[in-house]
Design a protein around this motif. Structure first.
Motif, PDB file in Angstrom:
ATOM      1  N   LEU A  83      12.498   3.799  -4.612  1.00 13.40           N
ATOM      2  CA  LEU A  83      13.375   3.147  -3.535  1.00 13.40           C
ATOM      3  C   LEU A  83      14.502   2.273  -4.196  1.00 13.40           C
ATOM      4  CD1 LEU A  83      10.579   2.088  -1.208  1.00 13.40           C
ATOM      5  CD2 LEU A  83      11.741   4.201  -1.182  1.00 13.40           C
ATOM      6  N   GLY A  84      14.374   2.254  -5.501  1.00 10.62           N
ATOM      7  CA  GLY A  84      15.283   1.265  -6.226  1.00 10.62           C
ATOM      8  C   GLY A  84      14.928  -0.077  -6.406  1.00 10.62           C
ATOM      9  N   ARG A  85      15.814  -1.085  -6.886  1.00 13.51           N
ATOM     10  CA  ARG A  85      15.329  -2.437  -6.869  1.00 13.51           C
ATOM     11  C   ARG A  85      14.847  -2.956  -5.468  1.00 13.51           C
ATOM     12  NH1 ARG A  85      16.598  -5.879 -10.815  1.00 13.51           N
ATOM     13  NH2 ARG A  85      17.143  -7.341  -9.221  1.00 13.51           N
ATOM     14  N   GLY A  86      13.840  -3.967  -5.634  1.00  6.33           N
ATOM     15  CA  GLY A  86      13.403  -4.696  -4.769  1.00  6.33           C
ATOM     16  C   GLY A  86      12.529  -3.681  -3.596  1.00  6.33           C
ATOM     17  N   GLY A  87      12.044  -2.436  -4.175  1.00 14.18           N
ATOM     18  CA  GLY A  87      11.497  -1.397  -3.404  1.00 14.18           C
ATOM     19  C   GLY A  87      10.214  -1.923  -2.772  1.00 14.18           C
ATOM     20  N   THR A  88       9.385  -2.315  -3.773  1.00 14.88           N
ATOM     21  CA  THR A  88       7.716  -2.736  -3.064  1.00 14.88           C
ATOM     22  C   THR A  88       8.009  -3.813  -2.122  1.00 14.88           C
ATOM     23  OG1 THR A  88       7.196  -2.379  -5.523  1.00 14.88           O
ATOM     24  CG2 THR A  88       5.758  -3.522  -3.860  1.00 14.88           C
ATOM     25  N   ASP A  89       8.996  -4.627  -2.027  1.00 11.16           N
ATOM     26  CA  ASP A  89       9.316  -5.502  -0.787  1.00 11.16           C
ATOM     27  C   ASP A  89       9.417  -4.582   0.404  1.00 11.16           C
ATOM     28  OD1 ASP A  89       9.142  -7.606  -2.707  1.00 11.16           O
ATOM     29  OD2 ASP A  89      10.930  -8.347  -2.074  1.00 11.16           O
ATOM     30  N   THR A  90      10.088  -3.669   0.351  1.00  4.72           N
ATOM     31  CA  THR A  90      10.450  -2.733   1.409  1.00  4.72           C
ATOM     32  C   THR A  90       9.517  -2.030   1.720  1.00  4.72           C
ATOM     33  OG1 THR A  90      12.706  -2.691   0.485  1.00  4.72           O
ATOM     34  CG2 THR A  90      12.350  -1.199   2.248  1.00  4.72           C
ATOM     35  N   THR A  91       8.654  -1.482   0.848  1.00  6.52           N
ATOM     36  CA  THR A  91       7.234  -0.672   1.071  1.00  6.52           C
ATOM     37  C   THR A  91       6.533  -1.501   1.951  1.00  6.52           C
ATOM     38  OG1 THR A  91       7.450   0.532  -0.942  1.00  6.52           O
ATOM     39  CG2 THR A  91       5.435   0.572   0.055  1.00  6.52           C
ATOM     40  N   ALA A  92       6.388  -2.835   1.555  1.00  2.10           N
ATOM     41  CA  ALA A  92       5.348  -3.515   2.261  1.00  2.10           C
ATOM     42  C   ALA A  92       5.796  -4.068   3.612  1.00  2.10           C
ATOM     43  CB  ALA A  92       5.143  -5.040   1.518  1.00  2.10           C
ATOM     44  N   VAL A  93       7.202  -4.308   3.786  1.00  2.00           N
ATOM     45  CA  VAL A  93       7.594  -4.526   5.377  1.00  2.00           C
ATOM     46  C   VAL A  93       7.450  -3.175   6.202  1.00  2.00           C
ATOM     47  CG1 VAL A  93       9.671  -5.064   6.530  1.00  2.00           C
ATOM     48  CG2 VAL A  93       9.153  -6.338   4.377  1.00  2.00           C
ATOM     49  N   ALA A  94       8.056  -2.035   5.601  1.00  2.00           N
ATOM     50  CA  ALA A  94       7.929  -0.710   6.301  1.00  2.00           C
ATOM     51  C   ALA A  94       6.335  -0.616   6.647  1.00  2.00           C
ATOM     52  CB  ALA A  94       8.539   0.431   5.361  1.00  2.00           C
ATOM     53  N   LEU A  95       5.449  -0.734   5.692  1.00  2.00           N
ATOM     54  CA  LEU A  95       4.020  -0.374   6.193  1.00  2.00           C
ATOM     55  C   LEU A  95       3.749  -1.301   7.364  1.00  2.00           C
ATOM     56  CD1 LEU A  95       2.215  -0.121   2.818  1.00  2.00           C
ATOM     57  CD2 LEU A  95       2.368   1.735   4.631  1.00  2.00           C
ATOM     58  N   ALA A  96       3.881  -2.560   7.389  1.00  2.00           N
ATOM     59  CA  ALA A  96       3.790  -3.687   8.106  1.00  2.00           C
ATOM     60  C   ALA A  96       4.460  -3.171   9.538  1.00  2.00           C
ATOM     61  CB  ALA A  96       4.256  -4.937   7.650  1.00  2.00           C
ATOM     62  N   ALA A  97       5.576  -2.573   9.678  1.00  2.00           N
ATOM     63  CA  ALA A  97       6.242  -2.359  10.829  1.00  2.00           C
ATOM     64  C   ALA A  97       5.382  -1.142  11.384  1.00  2.00           C
ATOM     65  CB  ALA A  97       7.447  -2.094  10.595  1.00  2.00           C
ATOM     66  N   ALA A  98       5.277  -0.059  10.475  1.00  2.00           N
ATOM     67  CA  ALA A  98       4.440   0.778  11.095  1.00  2.00           C
ATOM     68  C   ALA A  98       3.084   0.986  11.504  1.00  2.00           C
ATOM     69  CB  ALA A  98       4.507   2.299   9.908  1.00  2.00           C
ATOM     70  N   LEU A  99       2.329  -0.199  11.038  1.00  2.00           N
ATOM     71  CA  LEU A  99       0.953  -0.242  11.379  1.00  2.00           C
ATOM     72  C   LEU A  99       0.814  -1.363  12.316  1.00  2.00           C
ATOM     73  CD1 LEU A  99      -0.415  -0.584   7.632  1.00  2.00           C
ATOM     74  CD2 LEU A  99      -1.242   1.249   9.384  1.00  2.00           C
ATOM     75  N   ASN A 100       2.058  -2.135  12.918  1.00  2.00           N
ATOM     76  CA  ASN A 100       2.270  -3.096  13.887  1.00  2.00           C
ATOM     77  C   ASN A 100       1.275  -4.320  13.270  1.00  2.00           C
ATOM     78  OD1 ASN A 100       3.017  -4.259  16.041  1.00  2.00           O
ATOM     79  ND2 ASN A 100       1.610  -3.223  17.546  1.00  2.00           N
ATOM     80  N   ALA A 101       1.623  -4.685  11.943  1.00  2.00           N
ATOM     81  CA  ALA A 101       0.387  -5.769  11.262  1.00  2.00           C
ATOM     82  C   ALA A 101       1.199  -7.201  12.026  1.00  2.00           C
ATOM     83  CB  ALA A 101       1.086  -5.794   9.958  1.00  2.00           C
ATOM     84  N   ASP A 102       0.361  -7.854  12.082  1.00  2.00           N
ATOM     85  CA  ASP A 102       0.649  -9.553  12.463  1.00  2.00           C
ATOM     86  C   ASP A 102       1.623 -10.025  11.387  1.00  2.00           C
ATOM     87  OD1 ASP A 102      -1.464  -9.770  14.728  1.00  2.00           O
ATOM     88  OD2 ASP A 102      -2.225  -8.741  13.286  1.00  2.00           O
ATOM     89  N   VAL A 103       1.491  -9.771  10.429  1.00  2.00           N
ATOM     90  CA  VAL A 103       2.370 -10.539   9.262  1.00  2.00           C
ATOM     91  C   VAL A 103       2.335  -9.749   8.050  1.00  2.00           C
ATOM     92  CG1 VAL A 103       0.602 -12.212   8.285  1.00  2.00           C
ATOM     93  CG2 VAL A 103       3.148 -12.856   8.190  1.00  2.00           C
ATOM     94  N   CYS A 104       3.564  -9.701   7.476  1.00  2.00           N
ATOM     95  CA  CYS A 104       3.894  -9.287   6.049  1.00  2.00           C
ATOM     96  C   CYS A 104       3.918 -10.565   4.934  1.00  2.00           C
ATOM     97  CB  CYS A 104       5.146  -8.450   6.064  1.00  2.00           C
ATOM     98  SG  CYS A 104       5.235  -7.558   4.344  1.00  2.00           S
ATOM     99  N   GLU A 105       3.245 -10.527   4.068  1.00  3.75           N
ATOM    100  CA  GLU A 105       3.101 -11.639   3.150  1.00  3.75           C
ATOM    101  C   GLU A 105       3.588 -11.149   1.769  1.00  3.75           C
ATOM    102  OE1 GLU A 105      -0.816 -14.368   4.620  1.00  3.75           O
ATOM    103  OE2 GLU A 105      -1.094 -13.047   2.720  1.00  3.75           O
ATOM    104  N   ILE A 106       4.761 -11.752   1.305  1.00  2.00           N
ATOM    105  CA  ILE A 106       5.208 -11.313   0.197  1.00  2.00           C
ATOM    106  C   ILE A 106       4.747 -12.168  -1.103  1.00  2.00           C
ATOM    107  CG2 ILE A 106       7.540 -10.854  -1.181  1.00  2.00           C
ATOM    108  CD1 ILE A 106       7.027  -8.856   0.950  1.00  2.00           C
ATOM    109  N   TYR A 107       3.991 -11.892  -1.852  1.00  2.00           N
ATOM    110  CA  TYR A 107       3.463 -12.916  -2.827  1.00  2.00           C
ATOM    111  C   TYR A 107       4.574 -12.842  -3.828  1.00  2.00           C
ATOM    112  CZ  TYR A 107      -0.754 -13.998  -0.442  1.00  2.00           C
ATOM    113  OH  TYR A 107      -1.631 -14.469   0.507  1.00  2.00           O
ATOM    114  N   THR A 108       4.872 -13.922  -4.587  1.00  2.00           N
ATOM    115  CA  THR A 108       5.804 -14.193  -5.561  1.00  2.00           C
ATOM    116  C   THR A 108       5.505 -15.594  -6.302  1.00  2.00           C
ATOM    117  OG1 THR A 108       8.190 -14.373  -6.171  1.00  2.00           O
ATOM    118  CG2 THR A 108       7.242 -15.329  -3.979  1.00  2.00           C
ATOM    119  N   ASP A 109       6.147 -15.718  -7.446  1.00  2.00           N
ATOM    120  CA  ASP A 109       5.800 -16.982  -8.264  1.00  2.00           C
ATOM    121  C   ASP A 109       6.461 -18.257  -7.964  1.00  2.00           C
ATOM    122  OD1 ASP A 109       8.517 -16.293  -8.893  1.00  2.00           O
ATOM    123  OD2 ASP A 109       7.799 -15.887 -11.016  1.00  2.00           O
ATOM    124  N   VAL A 110       7.173 -18.533  -6.765  1.00  3.68           N
ATOM    125  CA  VAL A 110       7.763 -19.522  -6.074  1.00  3.68           C
ATOM    126  C   VAL A 110       6.817 -19.928  -4.740  1.00  3.68           C
ATOM    127  CG1 VAL A 110      10.081 -19.694  -7.423  1.00  3.68           C
ATOM    128  CG2 VAL A 110       9.603 -18.290  -4.930  1.00  3.68           C
TER     129      VAL A 110
END
Lengths: 421, 421
Positions: free
Chosen positions: B149-176
């Motif tokens: 998916l190119g740069r930042g792809g895993t963020d997009t994977t997480a959000v796309a999965l969350a949307a498809a699964l109708n998740a309650d929240v998508c948590e992006i873990y980072t170092d800040v």
């Protein structure tokens, strides 16, 4: 135009430099007018590195995840190989086992190939591309999970692809010039064999010759697929494995070669009650520990006590587990003791011609006696004689048999460093 | 029971030790009564190591094979993470992008997600397992090829999965700890933001805030999926990205924050014939080199000569390519010269509230003038003002704007080492 399937093991693609050399050989084969399909293993130490990582995160990793992890190894080598071929101006596409249609059982870590449906590979060939396929892996028929084939898996991938594609030949590239009448590191005048039957190759492989994996030879025999074992370091023709014993000319050599194996251990269970079913219970204990037994002897029962001794060999790696399992089952089975011995070696004489020559066993035993080798266990098949002896005497035994059956060649064999996988 | 999708980047799973720490956090989330799906990137340096190998075997590797190679990185991290979770007594199964149903376009190296059909993920959740999904990858809809998916792809994977699964929240873990009113490394009293709208986050991301990737925010906005940006090193709540500007209360803050970007360069094409279509030809040359242009200014035409100057910014990595492409097109387009300047920085002020406050631009320019920052290019949107200045003045500009709009918090922000990916 012929269709050639080639297999390259981990040592052939250990570094970027070696991958480029393998790419050159593949492109040469293509330019000679052949369609080419390649099965490739993971680069050199990749598998060990991945196993090490796994052991750092989990003491007993689940087998499904282990297969997912290990299959990344071939993914790396196959894509790099396709890139290297592309850099030489030929077209190449890499395919995972799943994409190549390698359908297996669902036993993670030791799956068996059930079927190969190489639709995408055919398509690549039809479009003039070289197809690179990940060795050692497939996808399970029922659950669509990623599986690995276990030891020697890439040899089997290559043969299975060759059979499914109806290839003209399956070339297995390794670091030796093919199959010899004995290990050239032990017998300097070991003779290079131009051709050998599937049955002989099976016995050689089962008896410790590491050049080809047993399962791949079985697969090739079942499908009548000729295998050519060649060195990836030169252009010698190697050894052709093909044909059944029935096809052999009458004047063929009596004996094909001598194989040896240092990987077994010997277990003796003493004082076993000599009733029907007791031996079976002992072997069930070992089988339940997922260990394969190789040779077995049962002594004549001691009439007074009604007890007997059972001795068998098995892979040394499984020795401690087997001993522990037997010790645990001791009260239930009622034997006296278990003795474990890993200082044993196994030497085997293989030859389709020995079927019709009754003197072979006698010559075999005389040759070993002459160099002071004591036979601890002996076992024979139609085309093989194997014995267990002290491991320190194994080299002497190999040389004595090679000489007694006059197997030597005219020139010294060239020995390369490295392993055959 | 809630469904939580979590994303962990390469630095969070850089070593076996960190993988075990991430596993603990995932198991905690599961034990708190949630269903958990995780999108994970390749371990730390894996991608760089693989790129290095590729460059050793081929000068210009085919994009298809590059995707095959790079996707082995997530295969390794996801299986290790599943093993580490298993070692903690919870059940986990890892899935490739293809297995997880991440369907993409066929543009290798920069594919876009078209659809997500997470049948196997749902099945895993139904069976009580935690599902680990390879980030950054998918399978193309038409040709069933592996894509990235190119740069930042895993963020997009997480959000796309969350949307498809109708998740309650998508948590992006980072170092800040989440999103701040400015980079705390430049502005020590930068304020932590508890909540921010998708639009503001988009502008922040587009203007250099590295905490979330642009495409993932776009995807979340389109699907109304709340994103929580959190640190993987503590249990602070982070920043919630959600809601549109229309939902904002009237009394909300005028300005959200200051973003900056050091990754751009400035190109000035002088003496451009001032005819319709000439500017378009210049931008076509840059687009054909696959480079994205950011800001553009065209000076007033010099009446005497009938010529004008065009200045634009673009990612610095593409600078030399753009200059070479323009030089090549010079005779055809007929401009005078190309000047290249990579000593520029970009500072942006973002805030949904600025729509209804006309004085913002004036205050913005006064603040920069007061610290001697000269504005070279200025560009505005409904909720953003961006300027290009000397790179040496960028930190001063950020601090001046942060202070002029009174964005400071009460406590000093904690700054962690490492990158946000």
């Amino acid at each position: 135009m012929a269709l050639v399937v080639q297999k390259y093991g981990g040592s052939s693609v250990e570094t970027a430099e070696r991958i480029k050399r393998v790419a050159e050989r593949i492109v040469e084969t293509r330019k000679a007018g052949n369609d080419v399909v390649v099965a490739v293993s993971a680069m050199g130490d990749t598998t060990d590195d991945l196993l090490d990582l796994a052991s750092q995160v989990a003491p007993v990793p689940p087998a499904r995840e282990m297969d997912m992890l290990l299959t990344s190894g071939e993914r790396i080598s196959m894509s790099l190989l396709a890139m290297a071929i592309h850099a030489l101006g030929a077209e190449a596409r890499s395919y995972t086992g799943s994409q190549a249609g390698v359908i297996t059982t669902s036993a993670h870590g030791k799956a068996r190939i059930i079927d190969v449906t190489p639709g995408r590979i055919r398509e690549a060939l039809d479009q003039g591309a070289i197809a690179i396929v990940a060795g050692f892996q497939g996808v399970s028929q029922d659950s669509k999970e990623i599986t690995t084939l276990g030891r020697g898996g890439t040899d089997t991938t290559a043969v299975a692809l060759a059979a499914a594609l109806n290839a003209d030949v399956c070339e297995i590239y390794t670091d030796v010039d093919g199959v010899f009448s004995a290990d050239p590191r032990i017998v300097p005048d070991a003779k290079h064999l131009e051709q050998i039957t599937y049955e002989e190759m099976l016995e050689m492989a089962a008896c410790g010759a590491k050049v080809l994996h047993l399962r791949s030879v079985e697969y090739a025999r079942r499908n009548g697929m000729p295998i050519r074992v060649r060195s990836s370091f030169n252009n010698k023709p190697g050894t052709l494995v093909t044909g059944s014993m029935e096809d052999l000319a009458v004047e063929q050599a009596l004996i094909t070669g001598v194989a040896h194996d240092r990987s077994e251990a010997k277990i003796t269970v003493t004082g076993v009650p000599d009733h029907p079913g007791v031996a079976a219970r002992i072997f069930r204990v070992v089988a339940d520990a997922e260990l394969d037994i190789d040779m077995v002897v049962q002594n004549v029962s001691r009439a007074v006590s009604g007890r007997t001794d059972i001795t068998f060999t098995l892979p040394r790696t499984g020795g401690p587990v087997a001993v522990a399992a037997l010790d645990k089952a001791k009260p239930e089975i009622g034997f006296e003791s278990v003795a474990y011995d890993e200082h044993v070696g196994k030497v085997s004489l293989i030859g389709a011609g020995m079927r019709s020559h009754p003197g072979v066993t006698a010559t075999f035993c005389e040759a070993l006696a002459k160099v002071g080798v004591n036979i601890e266990i002996i076992s024979t098949s139609e085309i093989r004689i194997s014995v267990i002896c002290r491991d320190t005497q194994l080299d002497d035994a190999v040389r004595a048999l090679h000489e007694a059956f006059d197997l030597g060649g005219d020139e010294e064999a060239v020995v390369y460093a490295g392993t055959g996988r």
